[in-house]
Design a protein around this motif. Structure first.
Motif, short mmCIF file in Angstrom:
data_model
loop_
_atom_site.label_atom_id
_atom_site.label_comp_id
_atom_site.label_asym_id
_atom_site.label_seq_id
_atom_site.Cartn_x
_atom_site.Cartn_y
_atom_site.Cartn_z
N PHE A 161 -2.54 -2.11 -4.45
CA PHE A 161 -1.68 -2.53 -5.55
C PHE A 161 -1.63 -1.51 -6.69
O PHE A 161 -0.90 -1.70 -7.65
N HIS A 162 -2.39 -0.44 -6.61
CA HIS A 162 -2.50 0.52 -7.71
C HIS A 162 -1.13 1.03 -8.14
O HIS A 162 -0.35 1.51 -7.34
N GLY A 163 -0.85 0.90 -9.42
CA GLY A 163 0.39 1.42 -9.99
C GLY A 163 1.61 0.53 -9.82
O GLY A 163 2.68 0.87 -10.32
N LEU A 164 1.48 -0.56 -9.10
CA LEU A 164 2.64 -1.43 -8.85
C LEU A 164 2.82 -2.42 -9.99
O LEU A 164 1.85 -2.96 -10.52
N PRO A 165 4.06 -2.72 -10.33
CA PRO A 165 4.30 -3.77 -11.33
C PRO A 165 3.81 -5.12 -10.81
O PRO A 165 3.86 -5.39 -9.60
N GLY A 221 0.81 -1.22 0.00
CA GLY A 221 0.00 0.00 0.00
C GLY A 221 0.84 1.26 0.00
O GLY A 221 0.55 2.22 -0.71
N VAL A 222 1.92 1.27 0.78
CA VAL A 222 2.80 2.43 0.80
C VAL A 222 3.57 2.52 -0.52
O VAL A 222 3.72 3.61 -1.08
N ARG A 223 4.03 1.40 -1.03
CA ARG A 223 4.71 1.40 -2.33
C ARG A 223 3.77 1.93 -3.42
O ARG A 223 4.20 2.63 -4.33
N SER A 224 2.50 1.59 -3.31
CA SER A 224 1.51 2.08 -4.27
C SER A 224 1.43 3.60 -4.25
O SER A 224 1.29 4.23 -5.29
N LEU A 225 1.52 4.17 -3.07
CA LEU A 225 1.50 5.64 -2.96
C LEU A 225 2.65 6.23 -3.77
O LEU A 225 2.47 7.21 -4.50
N GLY A 273 1.91 6.10 -7.69
CA GLY A 273 0.75 6.76 -8.28
C GLY A 273 -0.57 6.48 -7.61
O GLY A 273 -1.59 7.05 -7.99
N GLY A 274 -0.59 5.62 -6.62
CA GLY A 274 -1.83 5.30 -5.91
C GLY A 274 -2.17 6.37 -4.88
O GLY A 274 -1.46 7.36 -4.72
N GLY A 275 -3.24 6.15 -4.17
CA GLY A 275 -3.67 7.09 -3.15
C GLY A 275 -3.04 6.80 -1.81
O GLY A 275 -2.32 5.81 -1.63
N VAL A 276 -3.32 7.69 -0.86
CA VAL A 276 -2.82 7.50 0.50
C VAL A 276 -3.48 6.23 1.04
O VAL A 276 -4.70 6.11 1.02
N PRO A 277 -2.69 5.26 1.51
CA PRO A 277 -3.27 3.98 1.93
C PRO A 277 -4.16 4.14 3.16
O PRO A 277 -3.78 4.77 4.14
N ASP A 278 -5.35 3.58 3.06
CA ASP A 278 -6.30 3.55 4.18
C ASP A 278 -6.64 2.09 4.40
O ASP A 278 -7.50 1.53 3.72
#
Length: 183
Positions: A80-84, A59-63, A66-71
């Motif tokens: 997982f947003h934006g992660l390879p 979640g933090v790597r996603s931030l 390009g992802g949002g602040v993890p909640d």
């Protein structure tokens, strides 16, 4: 394991400040729980701790990617947003290995891999060594010391604060104190 470099200064700041808070408060607790449970042969606790650790790291790597602040309390959060795909597969594969571990030898092997996974995350956040644990009788003082250095940058970036607002001094504390004196 490192995800791409973060080009946006605000996103970089959010990644490092929010990541550091999650590392100090939650991920380190998961590491310690995993190690202790593995030593005691408690596979279910190991699997739960590793799942939490991996999802927080992702979640933090996603931030940063390009992802949002993890909640992590929001069931609709996409850690997982934006992660390879290979980064997600590595983390989830570690969780699956933990869930399948049944012998002490398997628990010890997977715990070593969990520690390596967590150390890679710490290095990505800029820690050359594992940061000191905040789970001690003195409480959260080591985390607050790090947060005090990061909070001004976090606030200037426009990202939400990484610590709960009730842990921080309120901007109108002087006005509140003046109001108490008038009573």
């Amino acid at each position: 394991m490192s995800v791409q470099a973060v080009d946006d200064a605000r996103r970089w700041m959010g990644y490092h400040s929010i990541g550091t808070v999650h590392l100090l408060i939650d991920i380190q607790a998961d590491i310690e729980d995993c190690v202790g449970a593995a030593r005691d042969g408690r596979g279910g606790v190991v699997a739960h701790s590793v799942r939490s650790l991996v999802l927080r790291c992702l979640g933090v790597r996603s931030l940063g990617a390009g992802g949002g602040v993890p909640d992590f309390d929001d069931p609709l959060t996409d850690p997982f947003h934006g992660l390879p795909d290979e980064v997600v597969e590595e983390g989830l594969g570690l969780v699956a290995r933990c869930a399948r571990a049944t012998t002490q030898e398997e628990l010890d092997d997977v715990t070593a891999d969990v520690l390596a996974y967590a150390r890679a995350f710490e290095r990505d956040l800029g820690f050359d060594e594992p940061p000191p644990s905040i789970r001690r009788p003195e409480g959260l003082y080591p985390a607050l010391r790090v947060a005090r250095e990061i909070l001004p940058l976090n606030e200037a970036s426009g990202y939400p604060l990484a610590l709960p607002s009730d842990w921080l001094p309120q901007k109108n504390d002087k006005a509140a104190a003046a109001g108490k004196e008038q009573r």
